[in-house]
Design a protein around this motif. Sequence first.
Motif, PDB file in Angstrom:
ATOM      1  N   VAL A  12      -0.722   6.887   6.353  1.00  0.00           N
ATOM      2  CA  VAL A  12      -1.719   7.717   5.689  1.00  0.00           C
ATOM      3  C   VAL A  12      -1.579   7.475   4.196  1.00  0.00           C
ATOM      4  N   GLY A  13      -2.689   7.325   3.522  1.00  0.00           N
ATOM      5  CA  GLY A  13      -2.656   7.058   2.096  1.00  0.00           C
ATOM      6  C   GLY A  13      -3.089   8.250   1.263  1.00  0.00           C
ATOM      7  N   PHE A  14      -2.415   8.440   0.163  1.00  0.00           N
ATOM      8  CA  PHE A  14      -2.807   9.391  -0.869  1.00  0.00           C
ATOM      9  C   PHE A  14      -3.211   8.548  -2.057  1.00  0.00           C
ATOM     10  N   ASN A  40       6.882   8.448  13.444  1.00  0.00           N
ATOM     11  CA  ASN A  40       6.733   7.095  12.898  1.00  0.00           C
ATOM     12  C   ASN A  40       5.676   7.007  11.804  1.00  0.00           C
ATOM     13  N   MET A  41       5.047   8.129  11.488  1.00  0.00           N
ATOM     14  CA  MET A  41       4.016   8.113  10.462  1.00  0.00           C
ATOM     15  C   MET A  41       4.633   7.886   9.081  1.00  0.00           C
ATOM     16  N   ARG A  42       3.896   7.216   8.218  1.00  0.00           N
ATOM     17  CA  ARG A  42       4.321   6.961   6.849  1.00  0.00           C
ATOM     18  C   ARG A  42       3.237   7.455   5.906  1.00  0.00           C
ATOM     19  N   LEU A  43       3.663   7.932   4.745  1.00  0.00           N
ATOM     20  CA  LEU A  43       2.741   8.383   3.713  1.00  0.00           C
ATOM     21  C   LEU A  43       2.884   7.454   2.518  1.00  0.00           C
ATOM     22  N   ARG A  44       1.799   6.818   2.145  1.00  0.00           N
ATOM     23  CA  ARG A  44       1.798   5.876   1.029  1.00  0.00           C
ATOM     24  C   ARG A  44       1.066   6.502  -0.155  1.00  0.00           C
ATOM     25  N   PHE A  45       1.791   6.705  -1.247  1.00  0.00           N
ATOM     26  CA  PHE A  45       1.202   7.204  -2.481  1.00  0.00           C
ATOM     27  C   PHE A  45       0.690   6.020  -3.295  1.00  0.00           C
ATOM     28  N   LEU A  72       8.164   7.781   3.082  1.00  0.00           N
ATOM     29  CA  LEU A  72       7.339   7.684   1.888  1.00  0.00           C
ATOM     30  C   LEU A  72       7.342   6.286   1.295  1.00  0.00           C
ATOM     31  N   GLU A  73       6.188   5.887   0.774  1.00  0.00           N
ATOM     32  CA  GLU A  73       6.055   4.651   0.006  1.00  0.00           C
ATOM     33  C   GLU A  73       5.350   4.998  -1.298  1.00  0.00           C
ATOM     34  N   GLY A  89      -4.758  -1.389   3.906  1.00  0.00           N
ATOM     35  CA  GLY A  89      -3.396  -1.295   4.437  1.00  0.00           C
ATOM     36  C   GLY A  89      -3.001   0.075   4.939  1.00  0.00           C
ATOM     37  N   ILE A  90      -3.956   1.018   4.943  1.00  0.00           N
ATOM     38  CA  ILE A  90      -3.668   2.356   5.465  1.00  0.00           C
ATOM     39  C   ILE A  90      -4.623   2.670   6.603  1.00  0.00           C
ATOM     40  N   ASP A  91      -4.238   3.630   7.419  1.00  0.00           N
ATOM     41  CA  ASP A  91      -5.064   4.005   8.562  1.00  0.00           C
ATOM     42  C   ASP A  91      -6.005   5.171   8.238  1.00  0.00           C
ATOM     43  N   ALA A  92      -5.622   6.005   7.280  1.00  0.00           N
ATOM     44  CA  ALA A  92      -6.442   7.158   6.871  1.00  0.00           C
ATOM     45  C   ALA A  92      -6.050   7.530   5.460  1.00  0.00           C
ATOM     46  N   ALA A  93      -6.967   8.144   4.740  1.00  0.00           N
ATOM     47  CA  ALA A  93      -6.693   8.604   3.375  1.00  0.00           C
ATOM     48  C   ALA A  93      -7.105  10.043   3.227  1.00  0.00           C
TER      49      ALA A  93
END
Length: 93
Positions: A12-14, A40-45, A72-73, A89-93
């Motif tokens: 998921v992207g922020f 397994n979810m990741r949050l990408r800032f 976190l990324e 590169g993200i699945d949702a924002a």
Amino acid sequence: LAIPPPSRLQTVGFVGRLEPRKGVLEILRALPLILRARPNMRLRFIGPSWPFGSTDMQAWITRNHPRLLPALEFRGHVSPENIPAELAGIDAA
């Protein structure tokens, strides 16, 4: 952008400045509950880290939420021409 609905939800992207007005603190409060359901979810800032307290938001998160760091990324500032690649590169924002 025409973005189809995700077939999976892993990253998921922020997108925006890392600052309290953008909801970063609320996301951090919710993330442990989300990770229990989706470990397994990741949050990408994606965006610059703004001043927060005596430091900046990324450093504050790193220091105050070490258990969340594996999920976190931090991508930092992204130039406008590279935003589409980041969104791809993200699945949702």
